[in-house]
Scaffold this motif. Structure first.
Motif, PDB file in Angstrom:
ATOM      1  N   ALA A  26       0.846  -1.197   0.000  1.00 55.13           N
ATOM      2  CA  ALA A  26       0.000   0.000   0.000  1.00 55.13           C
ATOM      3  C   ALA A  26       0.882   1.248   0.000  1.00 55.13           C
ATOM      4  N   TYR A  27       1.964   1.189   0.760  1.00 56.67           N
ATOM      5  CA  TYR A  27       2.866   2.345   0.786  1.00 56.67           C
ATOM      6  C   TYR A  27       3.630   2.475  -0.533  1.00 56.67           C
ATOM      7  N   HIS A  28       4.032   1.341  -1.101  1.00 53.77           N
ATOM      8  CA  HIS A  28       4.731   1.396  -2.393  1.00 53.77           C
ATOM      9  C   HIS A  28       3.854   2.075  -3.444  1.00 53.77           C
ATOM     10  N   VAL A  29       2.568   1.743  -3.416  1.00 55.46           N
ATOM     11  CA  VAL A  29       1.640   2.342  -4.387  1.00 55.46           C
ATOM     12  C   VAL A  29       1.552   3.843  -4.151  1.00 55.46           C
ATOM     13  N   ARG A  30       1.360   4.213  -2.895  1.00 55.63           N
ATOM     14  CA  ARG A  30       1.207   5.644  -2.582  1.00 55.63           C
ATOM     15  C   ARG A  30       2.444   6.435  -3.014  1.00 55.63           C
ATOM     16  N   HIS A  31       3.594   5.923  -2.654  1.00 59.17           N
ATOM     17  CA  HIS A  31       4.832   6.648  -2.949  1.00 59.17           C
ATOM     18  C   HIS A  31       5.073   6.753  -4.459  1.00 59.17           C
ATOM     19  N   SER A  32       4.912   5.626  -5.150  1.00 64.95           N
ATOM     20  CA  SER A  32       5.211   5.646  -6.587  1.00 64.95           C
ATOM     21  C   SER A  32       4.140   6.411  -7.359  1.00 64.95           C
ATOM     22  N   ALA A  33       2.875   6.295  -6.947  1.00 62.88           N
ATOM     23  CA  ALA A  33       1.800   7.010  -7.650  1.00 62.88           C
ATOM     24  C   ALA A  33       2.014   8.519  -7.546  1.00 62.88           C
ATOM     25  N   GLU A  34       2.401   8.979  -6.371  1.00 62.31           N
ATOM     26  CA  GLU A  34       2.627  10.422  -6.209  1.00 62.31           C
ATOM     27  C   GLU A  34       3.774  10.896  -7.115  1.00 62.31           C
ATOM     28  N   TRP A  35       4.774  10.047  -7.252  1.00 66.35           N
ATOM     29  CA  TRP A  35       5.870  10.399  -8.165  1.00 66.35           C
ATOM     30  C   TRP A  35       5.381  10.435  -9.616  1.00 66.35           C
ATOM     31  N   VAL A  36       4.587   9.433  -9.995  1.00 67.00           N
ATOM     32  CA  VAL A  36       4.098   9.383 -11.385  1.00 67.00           C
ATOM     33  C   VAL A  36       3.312  10.652 -11.701  1.00 67.00           C
ATOM     34  N   ILE A  37       2.491  11.079 -10.755  1.00 68.34           N
ATOM     35  CA  ILE A  37       1.699  12.295 -10.968  1.00 68.34           C
ATOM     36  C   ILE A  37       2.615  13.511 -11.140  1.00 68.34           C
ATOM     37  N   ARG A  38       3.586  13.633 -10.252  1.00 64.91           N
ATOM     38  CA  ARG A  38       4.481  14.802 -10.302  1.00 64.91           C
ATOM     39  C   ARG A  38       5.339  14.820 -11.568  1.00 64.91           C
ATOM     40  N   LEU A  39       5.884  13.667 -11.904  1.00 64.02           N
ATOM     41  CA  LEU A  39       6.790  13.632 -13.056  1.00 64.02           C
ATOM     42  C   LEU A  39       6.012  13.667 -14.365  1.00 64.02           C
ATOM     43  N   GLY A  40       4.831  13.025 -14.389  1.00 66.04           N
ATOM     44  CA  GLY A  40       4.012  13.062 -15.597  1.00 66.04           C
ATOM     45  C   GLY A  40       3.560  14.481 -15.899  1.00 66.04           C
ATOM     46  N   ASP A  41       3.175  15.204 -14.860  1.00 64.67           N
ATOM     47  CA  ASP A  41       2.621  16.546 -15.020  1.00 64.67           C
ATOM     48  C   ASP A  41       3.616  17.613 -14.555  1.00 64.67           C
ATOM     49  N   GLY A  42       4.895  17.322 -14.644  1.00 66.13           N
ATOM     50  CA  GLY A  42       5.909  18.287 -14.192  1.00 66.13           C
ATOM     51  C   GLY A  42       6.361  19.182 -15.327  1.00 66.13           C
ATOM     52  N   THR A  43       7.534  18.882 -15.877  1.00 67.70           N
ATOM     53  CA  THR A  43       8.047  19.638 -17.019  1.00 67.70           C
ATOM     54  C   THR A  43       7.803  18.833 -18.297  1.00 67.70           C
ATOM     55  N   GLN A  44       8.065  19.460 -19.425  1.00 68.22           N
ATOM     56  CA  GLN A  44       7.921  18.731 -20.686  1.00 68.22           C
ATOM     57  C   GLN A  44       8.870  17.537 -20.717  1.00 68.22           C
ATOM     58  N   GLU A  45      10.088  17.761 -20.226  1.00 71.06           N
ATOM     59  CA  GLU A  45      11.061  16.666 -20.237  1.00 71.06           C
ATOM     60  C   GLU A  45      10.594  15.502 -19.358  1.00 71.06           C
ATOM     61  N   SER A  46      10.128  15.831 -18.166  1.00 67.10           N
ATOM     62  CA  SER A  46       9.730  14.745 -17.264  1.00 67.10           C
ATOM     63  C   SER A  46       8.510  14.014 -17.822  1.00 67.10           C
ATOM     64  N   HIS A  47       7.608  14.788 -18.438  1.00 67.36           N
ATOM     65  CA  HIS A  47       6.432  14.168 -19.063  1.00 67.36           C
ATOM     66  C   HIS A  47       6.872  13.176 -20.151  1.00 67.36           C
ATOM     67  N   ASN A  48       7.776  13.616 -21.003  1.00 68.14           N
ATOM     68  CA  ASN A  48       8.233  12.744 -22.089  1.00 68.14           C
ATOM     69  C   ASN A  48       8.898  11.479 -21.542  1.00 68.14           C
ATOM     70  N   ARG A  49       9.705  11.667 -20.530  1.00 68.10           N
ATOM     71  CA  ARG A  49      10.388  10.501 -19.961  1.00 68.10           C
ATOM     72  C   ARG A  49       9.388   9.504 -19.378  1.00 68.10           C
ATOM     73  N   MET A  50       8.361  10.018 -18.687  1.00 67.73           N
ATOM     74  CA  MET A  50       7.380   9.120 -18.071  1.00 67.73           C
ATOM     75  C   MET A  50       6.533   8.431 -19.131  1.00 67.73           C
ATOM     76  N   GLN A  51       6.196   9.153 -20.192  1.00 70.47           N
ATOM     77  CA  GLN A  51       5.412   8.543 -21.259  1.00 70.47           C
ATOM     78  C   GLN A  51       6.224   7.427 -21.930  1.00 70.47           C
ATOM     79  N   THR A  52       7.493   7.705 -22.171  1.00 69.76           N
ATOM     80  CA  THR A  52       8.359   6.682 -22.771  1.00 69.76           C
ATOM     81  C   THR A  52       8.449   5.459 -21.862  1.00 69.76           C
ATOM     82  N   ALA A  53       8.604   5.708 -20.571  1.00 69.11           N
ATOM     83  CA  ALA A  53       8.704   4.592 -19.622  1.00 69.11           C
ATOM     84  C   ALA A  53       7.440   3.742 -19.673  1.00 69.11           C
TER      85      ALA A  53
END
Lengths: 94, 251, 332
Positions: B134-161
């Motif tokens: 449950a904690y792994h989900v919370r921690h990683s989901a919050e990162w996905v949200i931040r990096l997906g919706d952060g900068t253009q570069e971070s968005h591109n990296r997350m989409q590629t991943a």
């Protein structure tokens, strides 16, 4: 390289049920949720807490060392302490 | 062996935890922030811990007097039954976090179901692992949200991943006759039962992260039957090195 | 893990009459064993000394995670893997507590990091030696953490409040590190011949570098030393080194290990183990950047930091976007 300054947060822990939160230390995080998670990972690895508060350091207003005299020294009024008063011998539950 | 199916089932789960813990532990000392270094070490510790419980139980079922380390370290490549997803290299931090999110979301739902297993030991392992997941989900989901919706570069990296990882996700939901028998006995769980909620949670988070889920990819599988990618061999070179160089030693 | 005494004696302290009224008040507080807190007056040199020492200490924890981090994936059992991970995790935590303490002196963590990666900041020389065998995981825990503890316990009483409090937390967590190291060595010494040799070979490599962790000789008498007057440094490098040797030699002998020092001898008169000369030219070479691993350690750190730049940027950009959403602009 280009530096991005990440805000500092202060962490307060309740070590067990019934106790006050107490300052544990500080850390860096970009927002409140990450500060909370980081606090969990940094400051409660050995069951040090059951509840966490985080507050961004810039929101804390602190008294200054120069305030010491005017703030704290007049506070000492001995009649605020129970030992100031004489209890006659033989009186109980007081 | 009294219950060969259960033994094999446990080894699959244990190998997953071992190999994923191995990958995450490669981040030790190298994360983007000091705080995250400590966080990912906790991930690695949780997975290593889960693998120990599962191997120990498997060793007891096997009944040959072997221990967790012999089951984890002393075997051939094809005897590792982890899914391909987990042996892939870490990539950048975005890949690591995206994989952790997709896998942990699955595992959290998996362990929740496993709480009802008729096998008491498995149910007990699930009770502990569910909280970790449950904690792994919370921690990683919050990162996905931040990096997906952060900068253009971070968005591109997350989409590629996300796009690169998706082809390994079908293997999580595979079952064979071993699992079918255990499911019928109420010991194992059927991963297909959690597939819909897994997918809808990922879609929910992707939406918040402004990411697109591209599901139309060719699915790669094989790890569960020992048919691995080339990467596992390199993991084993490190994992097994000391054990194999000094066989039958205590550490 | 450890701060290194890189300096010999500090310059002589200013005479009382040069201090000024605030300086005299400051020194009186220290003499009364009171703590100095971030907003309190402190002489510029006190601040600078602490900034250097605390950040060096924090840098050492960061770099110290690397030689051990290299062994996590090769740890020979799952129990050892977990213990090693937990130990390194503590060390990252220690770096974090220490950077926090250093930040109260007015420099951000980012600036400290900059100084380590792109500047001339130092860290403990011991981490520029390679960790080559599993035996080194034992030896590092036993000797390096052991030396660290010798040095850190007095720091819990350091006059600067945030540093002292960080050190209390560090020392509390450190106690398992040395034991897990000794436990590894103990198992090796009671194992096969090859394992025993692994332990001895590791001790041979780490013994002298561990002794040099205490820094160059500064005699036994610290009187007149500023760090001592300020209650930052309570014992001389030589005193702490001798304590470490006295504690460690019997631990090695108990395991049947030989200390690689031909002149090592117990001195009945002083009750100390007398030991040989250290190779100070090697020490200063390593400090200057010419150790076996200086370049690798720094390049790994620089790489990690630069690889993480997009993450740090993105998460701060995201936070700003959220904050902007929550506080709508007032209508003009």
């Amino acid at each position: 390289m280009k530096q991005i300054i990440t805000p500092i947060w202060e962490v307060f822990l309740r070590s067990k049920n019934g106790l006050d939160h107490k300052h544990a230390g500080s850390l860096h995080a970009s927002d409140a949720e990450q500060a909370l998670q980081n606090a969990r990972d940094v400051y409660t690895r050995r069951n040090e807490g059951i509840s966490i508060w985080v507050v961004e350091s810039k929101h804390i207003t602190a008294s200054q060392p120069d305030d010491e005299g005017s703030f704290f020294e007049p506070g000492e009024k001995i009649y605020r302490h129970p030992t100031f008063y004489h209890v006659p011998e033989g009186v109980k539950n007081l | 062996m009294t219950n060969e199916n259960l033994y094999k089932y446990l080894i699959r789960m244990a190998d997953n935890s071992l190999i994923f813990g191995h990958r995450i532990s490669e981040w030790t000392g190298k994360c983007p922030t000091l705080e995250e270094d400590i966080a990912l070490s906790n991930f690695a510790l949780d997975f290593v811990g889960q693998s120990r419980s599962l191997y120990t139980y498997a060793a007891a079922i096997e009944g040959k007097g072997r221990d967790e380390d012999q089951l984890a370290y002393v075997k051939l490549l094809h005897d590792y039954k982890n899914i391909l997803l987990l042996e892939q290299p870490n990539g950048d931090f975005g890949y690591t976090i995206m994989r952790a999110f997709i896998y942990s979301t699955f595992m959290h739902k998996f362990w929740l179901k496993m709480l009802n297993s008729k096998d008491e030991t498995l149910a007990a392992i699930a009770a502990k692992s569910e909280k970790e997941a449950a904690y792994h989900v919370r921690h990683s989901a919050e990162w996905v949200i931040r990096l997906g919706d952060g900068t253009q570069e971070s968005h591109n990296r997350m989409q590629t991943a996300a796009d690169e990882i998706w082809r390994f996700t079908a293997e999580m939901f595979e079952t064979d006759e071993i699992e079918m028998a255990l499911i019928a006995d109420g010991v194992a769980i059927d991963p297909k039962e959690i597939q819909d909620e897994w997918l809808s949670y990922i879609q929910e988070i992707f939406e918040m992260a402004t990411l697109t889920l591209n599901q139309d990819v060719f699915m790669q599988t094989g790890g569960r039957s020992g048919q691995h990618s080339e990467y596992l061999g390199y993991i084993l070179c490190e994992l097994q090195w000391v054990q194999l160089t000094y066989p039958n030693s205590k550490w | 893990m450890y701060t290194q005494a890189l300096n010999k004696k500090s310059p002589k302290a200013a005479a009382k009459d040069e201090l000024g009224p605030e300086g005299i008040k400051f020194q009186k507080k220290i003499d009364a064993d009171l703590k100095i807190e971030p907003y309190d007056f402190m002489p510029a040199a006190y601040r600078k000394t602490l900034q250097r020492q605390i950040s060096q200490h924090a840098h050492s924890e960061i770099v110290g995670a690397l030689p051990e981090g290299n062994w996590v994936t090769r740890a020979p059992t799952l129990k050892r893997k977990a213990a090693l991970l937990a130990k390194i995790q503590d060390e990252s935590g220690h770096a974090l507590y220490l950077y926090s303490a250093a930040e109260t002196l007015g420099m951000s963590r980012e600036e400290h990091t900059d100084q380590l990666l792109y500047g001339t900041a130092k860290y403990s020389s011991i981490f520029n030696y390679p960790a080559l065998t599993w035996g080194d995981m034992g030896t590092i825990g036993w000797l390096v953490d052991g030396a660290a503890i010798m040095n850190q316990i007095p720091l819990c009483r350091c006059s600067y409040g945030p540093y002292a409090r960080a050190m209390v937390r560090v020392c509390k967590e450190e106690s398992f590190h040395q034991r897990q190291g000794y436990d590894i060595v103990n198992i090796l010494c009671n194992g096969s011949k090859a394992q025993f040799e692994m332990a001895q070979e590791s001790l041979n490599r780490f013994w002298w570098p561990a002794l040099m962790m205490f820094g160059p000789s500064d005699g036994e008498d610290l009187s007149g030393d500023k760090s001592n007057i300020w209650k930052i440094k309570r014992f001389s490098n030589d005193v702490l080194r001798q304590r470490f040797v006295n504690a460690t030699v019997p631990q090695a002998h108990f395991l049947g290990l030989e200390i690689p020092d031909a002149v090592l001898k117990f001195n009945e008169e002083t009750g100390n183990w007398d030991f040989g000369e250290m190779n100070w030219s090697e020490f200063f070479d390593v400090i200057k950047g010419n150790g076996k691993c200086n370049k690798e350690r720094m390049s790994v750190r620089v790489q990690a930091y630069e690889d993480g730049a997009w993450v740090r940027e993105a998460t701060n950009v995201w936070a700003k976007k959220q904050a902007d959403l929550e506080t709508p602009q007032a209508a003009e």
